[in-house]
Write a protein that holds these residues in place. Structure first.
Motif, PDB file in Angstrom:
ATOM      1  N   MET A   1       0.831  -1.191   0.000  1.00 35.48           N
ATOM      2  CA  MET A   1       0.000   0.000   0.000  1.00 35.48           C
ATOM      3  C   MET A   1       0.868   1.245   0.000  1.00 35.48           C
ATOM      4  SD  MET A   1      -3.143   0.754  -0.062  1.00 35.48           S
ATOM      5  CE  MET A   1      -4.240   2.066   0.222  1.00 35.48           C
ATOM      6  N   GLY A   2       2.020   1.199   0.688  1.00 37.11           N
ATOM      7  CA  GLY A   2       2.920   2.340   0.751  1.00 37.11           C
ATOM      8  C   GLY A   2       3.503   2.667  -0.609  1.00 37.11           C
ATOM      9  N   MET A   3       3.753   1.631  -1.428  1.00 39.37           N
ATOM     10  CA  MET A   3       4.307   1.851  -2.756  1.00 39.37           C
ATOM     11  C   MET A   3       3.299   2.568  -3.645  1.00 39.37           C
ATOM     12  SD  MET A   3       6.036  -0.975  -5.110  1.00 39.37           S
ATOM     13  CE  MET A   3       6.202  -0.776  -6.849  1.00 39.37           C
ATOM     14  N   LEU A   4       2.042   2.172  -3.529  1.00 44.67           N
ATOM     15  CA  LEU A   4       0.994   2.817  -4.310  1.00 44.67           C
ATOM     16  C   LEU A   4       0.846   4.276  -3.899  1.00 44.67           C
ATOM     17  CD1 LEU A   4      -1.231   2.514  -6.405  1.00 44.67           C
ATOM     18  CD2 LEU A   4      -2.755   1.820  -4.565  1.00 44.67           C
ATOM     19  N   ALA A   5       0.928   4.531  -2.608  1.00 47.64           N
ATOM     20  CA  ALA A   5       0.813   5.911  -2.123  1.00 47.64           C
ATOM     21  C   ALA A   5       1.974   6.764  -2.642  1.00 47.64           C
ATOM     22  CB  ALA A   5       0.783   5.930  -0.607  1.00 47.64           C
ATOM     23  N   SER A   6       3.190   6.211  -2.640  1.00 50.65           N
ATOM     24  CA  SER A   6       4.333   6.986  -3.132  1.00 50.65           C
ATOM     25  C   SER A   6       4.224   7.219  -4.638  1.00 50.65           C
ATOM     26  CB  SER A   6       5.646   6.288  -2.793  1.00 50.65           C
ATOM     27  OG  SER A   6       5.762   5.075  -3.513  1.00 50.65           O
ATOM     28  N   LEU A   7       3.668   6.256  -5.364  1.00 53.41           N
ATOM     29  CA  LEU A   7       3.459   6.436  -6.804  1.00 53.41           C
ATOM     30  C   LEU A   7       2.453   7.548  -7.071  1.00 53.41           C
ATOM     31  CD1 LEU A   7       4.030   5.411  -9.678  1.00 53.41           C
ATOM     32  CD2 LEU A   7       2.137   3.832  -9.366  1.00 53.41           C
ATOM     33  N   ILE A   8       1.355   7.547  -6.326  1.00 53.90           N
ATOM     34  CA  ILE A   8       0.330   8.588  -6.499  1.00 53.90           C
ATOM     35  C   ILE A   8       0.893   9.953  -6.115  1.00 53.90           C
ATOM     36  CG2 ILE A   8      -1.895   9.425  -5.626  1.00 53.90           C
ATOM     37  CD1 ILE A   8      -2.744   6.460  -5.471  1.00 53.90           C
ATOM     38  N   THR A   9       1.678   9.994  -5.036  1.00 55.39           N
ATOM     39  CA  THR A   9       2.269  11.263  -4.617  1.00 55.39           C
ATOM     40  C   THR A   9       3.259  11.761  -5.663  1.00 55.39           C
ATOM     41  OG1 THR A   9       2.474  10.072  -2.523  1.00 55.39           O
ATOM     42  CG2 THR A   9       2.962  12.370  -2.475  1.00 55.39           C
ATOM     43  N   GLY A  10       4.041  10.824  -6.240  1.00 62.47           N
ATOM     44  CA  GLY A  10       4.990  11.213  -7.273  1.00 62.47           C
ATOM     45  C   GLY A  10       4.287  11.769  -8.500  1.00 62.47           C
ATOM     46  N   LEU A  11       3.173  11.149  -8.886  1.00 65.33           N
ATOM     47  CA  LEU A  11       2.416  11.654 -10.021  1.00 65.33           C
ATOM     48  C   LEU A  11       1.833  13.034  -9.730  1.00 65.33           C
ATOM     49  CD1 LEU A  11       0.536   8.462 -11.232  1.00 65.33           C
ATOM     50  CD2 LEU A  11       2.285   9.732 -12.467  1.00 65.33           C
ATOM     51  N   ALA A  12       1.342  13.195  -8.517  1.00 64.33           N
ATOM     52  CA  ALA A  12       0.715  14.468  -8.155  1.00 64.33           C
ATOM     53  C   ALA A  12       1.747  15.587  -8.083  1.00 64.33           C
ATOM     54  CB  ALA A  12      -0.010  14.336  -6.824  1.00 64.33           C
ATOM     55  N   SER A  13       2.959  15.278  -7.630  1.00 58.92           N
ATOM     56  CA  SER A  13       3.954  16.333  -7.454  1.00 58.92           C
ATOM     57  C   SER A  13       4.691  16.662  -8.742  1.00 58.92           C
ATOM     58  CB  SER A  13       4.959  15.931  -6.384  1.00 58.92           C
ATOM     59  OG  SER A  13       5.737  14.835  -6.848  1.00 58.92           O
ATOM     60  N   GLY A  14       4.521  15.869  -9.782  1.00 58.25           N
ATOM     61  CA  GLY A  14       5.179  16.175 -11.045  1.00 58.25           C
ATOM     62  C   GLY A  14       6.563  15.563 -11.164  1.00 58.25           C
ATOM     63  N   GLU A  15       6.984  14.771 -10.174  1.00 53.10           N
ATOM     64  CA  GLU A  15       8.304  14.147 -10.239  1.00 53.10           C
ATOM     65  C   GLU A  15       8.389  13.171 -11.401  1.00 53.10           C
ATOM     66  OE1 GLU A  15       9.729  12.412  -6.623  1.00 53.10           O
ATOM     67  OE2 GLU A  15       8.832  14.000  -5.430  1.00 53.10           O
ATOM     68  N   THR A  16       7.299  12.492 -11.678  1.00 49.54           N
ATOM     69  CA  THR A  16       7.301  11.509 -12.757  1.00 49.54           C
ATOM     70  C   THR A  16       7.485  12.195 -14.096  1.00 49.54           C
ATOM     71  OG1 THR A  16       5.800  10.162 -11.430  1.00 49.54           O
ATOM     72  CG2 THR A  16       6.018   9.593 -13.741  1.00 49.54           C
ATOM     73  N   VAL A  17       6.833  13.319 -14.305  1.00 51.09           N
ATOM     74  CA  VAL A  17       6.972  14.056 -15.563  1.00 51.09           C
ATOM     75  C   VAL A  17       8.401  14.545 -15.714  1.00 51.09           C
ATOM     76  CG1 VAL A  17       6.178  16.090 -16.838  1.00 51.09           C
ATOM     77  CG2 VAL A  17       4.546  14.708 -15.564  1.00 51.09           C
ATOM     78  N   ALA A  18       8.990  15.032 -14.640  1.00 48.89           N
ATOM     79  CA  ALA A  18      10.374  15.508 -14.683  1.00 48.89           C
ATOM     80  C   ALA A  18      11.332  14.356 -14.971  1.00 48.89           C
ATOM     81  CB  ALA A  18      10.745  16.190 -13.367  1.00 48.89           C
ATOM     82  N   ALA A  19      11.087  13.199 -14.374  1.00 42.48           N
ATOM     83  CA  ALA A  19      11.936  12.035 -14.625  1.00 42.48           C
ATOM     84  C   ALA A  19      11.838  11.589 -16.076  1.00 42.48           C
ATOM     85  CB  ALA A  19      11.557  10.907 -13.683  1.00 42.48           C
ATOM     86  N   MET A  20      10.641  11.626 -16.644  1.00 44.21           N
ATOM     87  CA  MET A  20      10.461  11.262 -18.051  1.00 44.21           C
ATOM     88  C   MET A  20      11.183  12.243 -18.967  1.00 44.21           C
ATOM     89  SD  MET A  20       8.830   8.468 -18.242  1.00 44.21           S
ATOM     90  CE  MET A  20       8.321   8.443 -19.932  1.00 44.21           C
ATOM     91  N   ARG A  21      11.144  13.531 -18.627  1.00 45.78           N
ATOM     92  CA  ARG A  21      11.868  14.532 -19.413  1.00 45.78           C
ATOM     93  C   ARG A  21      13.368  14.283 -19.370  1.00 45.78           C
ATOM     94  NH1 ARG A  21       9.106  19.349 -17.259  1.00 45.78           N
ATOM     95  NH2 ARG A  21       7.211  19.201 -18.448  1.00 45.78           N
ATOM     96  N   ARG A  22      13.893  13.973 -18.176  1.00 42.25           N
ATOM     97  CA  ARG A  22      15.325  13.689 -18.048  1.00 42.25           C
ATOM     98  C   ARG A  22      15.707  12.453 -18.844  1.00 42.25           C
ATOM     99  NH1 ARG A  22      14.252  14.961 -12.597  1.00 42.25           N
ATOM    100  NH2 ARG A  22      14.228  12.755 -12.081  1.00 42.25           N
ATOM    101  N   ALA A  23      14.869  11.423 -18.810  1.00 43.65           N
ATOM    102  CA  ALA A  23      15.151  10.192 -19.552  1.00 43.65           C
ATOM    103  C   ALA A  23      15.127  10.453 -21.056  1.00 43.65           C
ATOM    104  CB  ALA A  23      14.143   9.114 -19.177  1.00 43.65           C
ATOM    105  N   ARG A  24      14.179  11.240 -21.531  1.00 40.32           N
ATOM    106  CA  ARG A  24      14.094  11.549 -22.963  1.00 40.32           C
ATOM    107  C   ARG A  24      15.313  12.365 -23.396  1.00 40.32           C
ATOM    108  NH1 ARG A  24       9.069  14.101 -23.552  1.00 40.32           N
ATOM    109  NH2 ARG A  24      10.085  16.072 -23.137  1.00 40.32           N
ATOM    110  N   THR A  25      15.730  13.325 -22.588  1.00 37.70           N
ATOM    111  CA  THR A  25      16.907  14.127 -22.911  1.00 37.70           C
ATOM    112  C   THR A  25      18.160  13.263 -22.950  1.00 37.70           C
ATOM    113  OG1 THR A  25      15.885  16.045 -21.862  1.00 37.70           O
ATOM    114  CG2 THR A  25      18.260  16.139 -22.214  1.00 37.70           C
TER     115      THR A  25
END
Length: 152
Positions: A1-25
């Motif tokens: 359950m903690g992993m799901l919460a951290s995933l949702i928090t990461g999506l909400a905070s925009g960290e996932t979008v930033a990580a995807m941008r770094r990976a694409r670059t």
């Protein structure tokens, strides 16, 4: 359950979008560096050909480079064929481990249901006793004794 919460928090905070941008670059940078490296290797091969053509003649240089590249291709195929056996063996071991894990998981999932019934313990103990007896048999026989065609 903690992993799901951290995933949702990461999506909400925009960290996932930033990580995807770094990976694409990073992927684009590595792609451009790879293309530049291939161009560099091509020019080095061209320079070696020109040097060899000036020194030994263009026909000898072309034949030498052609033979050299054919030898390299043959070595690559030979190494691939030699390594193929270990890859097949490793894949079979991984498949066996996966099937064992699936079997153990299925057995553990069915275990509570079997133990609830009246005959559940007998259903479990019968095959377990047979497995133990077979393991004892295999441990106490010599490798040559298991062959039915072996008549000593």
């Amino acid at each position: 359950m903690g992993m799901l919460a951290s995933l949702i928090t990461g999506l909400a905070s925009g960290e996932t979008v930033a990580a995807m941008r770094r990976a694409r670059t990073a992927a684009m940078v590595y792609l451009l560096a790879g293309i530049a490296a291939l161009c560099g290797v091509g020019f080095l091969i061209g320079a070696a050909y020109i040097w060899m053509a000036n020194r030994y003649g263009s026909q000898v240089a072309a034949l030498s480079f052609g033979a050299g590249f054919l030898v390299i291709a043959g070595l690559i195929l030979l190494i691939y064929q030699i390594a193929k056996g270990s890859r097949v063996r490793r894949r079979a071991e991984r498949r066996k481990a996966d099937m064992t894990a699936i079997g153990v998981t299925a057995a553990l999932a069915v275990l509570p249901t079997l133990l609830k019934g009246k005959s559940g313990l007998g259903i479990i103990l019968g095959p377990a006793a047979a497995l133990v007896a077979y393991a004892i048999y295999r441990e106490n026989t010599k490798p040559g004794d298991r062959d039915p065609g072996n008549l000593r």
